[in-house]
Design an enzyme around this catalytic site. Structure first.
Site, PDB file in Angstrom:
ATOM      1  N   PRO A  81       0.817  -1.224   0.000  1.00  0.00           N
ATOM      2  CG  PRO A  81      -0.310  -1.268   2.046  1.00  0.00           C
ATOM      3  CD  PRO A  81       0.540  -2.099   1.151  1.00  0.00           C
ATOM      4  CD  GLU A 135       0.889  -4.908  10.746  1.00  0.00           C
ATOM      5  OE1 GLU A 135       0.200  -5.943  10.788  1.00  0.00           O
ATOM      6  OE2 GLU A 135       0.417  -3.783  10.616  1.00  0.00           O
ATOM      7  NE  ARG A 140      -8.498  -6.451 -20.166  1.00  0.00           N
ATOM      8  CZ  ARG A 140      -8.719  -5.393 -20.912  1.00  0.00           C
ATOM      9  NH1 ARG A 140      -7.865  -4.380 -20.877  1.00  0.00           N
ATOM     10  NH2 ARG A 140      -9.772  -5.325 -21.693  1.00  0.00           N
ATOM     11  CG  ASP A 196      -9.901  -1.767 -22.711  1.00  0.00           C
ATOM     12  OD1 ASP A 196     -10.987  -2.210 -23.104  1.00  0.00           O
ATOM     13  OD2 ASP A 196      -8.928  -2.460 -22.428  1.00  0.00           O
TER      14      ASP A 196
HETATM   15 CL1  6GU Z   1      -0.340  -3.754  -3.360  1.00  0.00          CL
HETATM   16  N1  6GU Z   1      -0.896  -4.503  -0.905  1.00  0.00           N
HETATM   17  C1  6GU Z   1      -1.609  -4.429   0.233  1.00  0.00           C
HETATM   18  N2  6GU Z   1      -1.300  -5.219   1.251  1.00  0.00           N
HETATM   19  N3  6GU Z   1      -2.618  -3.584   0.392  1.00  0.00           N
HETATM   20  C2  6GU Z   1      -2.927  -2.812  -0.652  1.00  0.00           C
HETATM   21  C3  6GU Z   1      -2.229  -2.840  -1.852  1.00  0.00           C
HETATM   22  C4  6GU Z   1      -1.197  -3.706  -1.952  1.00  0.00           C
HETATM   23  N4  6GU Z   1      -2.765  -1.935  -2.688  1.00  0.00           N
HETATM   24  C5  6GU Z   1      -3.754  -1.376  -2.010  1.00  0.00           C
HETATM   25  N5  6GU Z   1      -3.858  -1.887  -0.785  1.00  0.00           N
END
Ligand code: 6GU
Length: 254
Positions: free
Chosen positions: A88, A115, A153, A168
């Site tokens: 994230p 984490e 794709r 798209d």
């Molecule tokens: Cl790539 N990993 C995790 N654990 N949470 C996420 C993410 C990735 N992308 C958005 N939330």
């Protein structure tokens, strides 16, 4: 394209490889897929892949040694690969990123869990960090699938219609137009007449109009970013005039 996924849950990918566009791409030898179980590179009787964070705090951190050994094993299979950590904290994934990744021959996708991963892995073993959006997943596995599907794709020869990837949503900064199929009348709502007419030019006009208005209503942020063409501006002006007419009518009534 060669995709190698590092994960502690390789079974999560079994169904993913076995269906739809991914299955077809594998069958047509457009992509090669494999998983590496990070646990296989963990030592000790319990083959632990995570440990408590230095400095204290809640949650667990993925240990560096199994990840490093797993990534090195992947690099032996795919020496030119770029390695991507799904986290994230990464750069937000979009269609443009998908196009960039599609130009590489080999990708190593590292699925973080818990984490996070030990900082020395992200510093020394990872080329790019990617997030699929501003929300938290427990692990990068679903994110890796999202990235693999979006990239696959785009590989030439994968989609039914050769130009469907170009048409798209997002690839030209607009959402796709509305789509209809049989029956002509569904629960009282008719398919737009022009689509039955066989006039290709008028159909293309209608589709552009549908794209522009759909984007205006659903994703106005996309229209703000896009450099609008003459036709697109004409469409917006036409609707603007329609709205003005309506407002004038109401103005007179009240
Ligand atoms: Cl790539 N990993 C995790 N654990 N949470 C996420 C993410 C990735 N992308 C958005 N939330």
């Amino acid at each position: 394209m060669n995709f190698i996924v590092l994960t502690i849950f390789p079974e999560m990918f079994d169904a993913f490889w076995a269906h739809g566009i991914i299955r077809r791409a594998i069958d047509q030898e457009k992509i090669v897929t494999s998983t590496i179980n990070i646990r296989d590179y963990a030592s000790g009787r319990h083959q632990m892949t995570d440990d408590r964070p230095y400095g204290g705090g809640s949650g667990m951190v993925m240990k560096p040694e199994p990840l490093a050994a797993g990534i090195r094993a992947a690099k032996r299979r795919a020496p030119f690969a770029k390695s991507i950590l799904l986290t994230p904290q990464g750069r937000k994934f979009n269609q443009h990123t998908a196009q960039q990744l599609a130009s590489w021959e080999e990708l190593i996708l590292v699925c973080g869990r818990y984490e996070g991963v030990d900082g020395r892995i992200s510093h020394e073993f990872i080329d790019y960090e990617i997030s699929i959006g501003d929300y938290v997943l427990t692990g990068g596995e679903l994110a890796a699938m999202v990235v693999i599907e979006a990239v696959t794709r785009l590989i030439p020869g994968i989609l039914g219609g050769e130009d469907s990837a170009k048409k798209d949503s997002f690839s030209d900064g607009l959402l796709e137009h509305d789509h209809y199929t049989r029956p002509r009348n569904f629960e009282g709502e008719e398919v737009p007449e022009v689509l039955l007419s066989g006039h290709h030019q008028e159909i293309e006009q209608w589709r552009l109009g549908s794209s522009v208005m759909r984007t205006l209503l659903k994703r106005p942020d996309l229209l703000q970013k896009k450099k609008l063409g003459e036709q697109e501006i004409e469409i917006l002006k036409k609707w603007y005039r329609e709205i003005e007419k309506l407002l004038n009518l109401h103005h007179r009534e009240h």
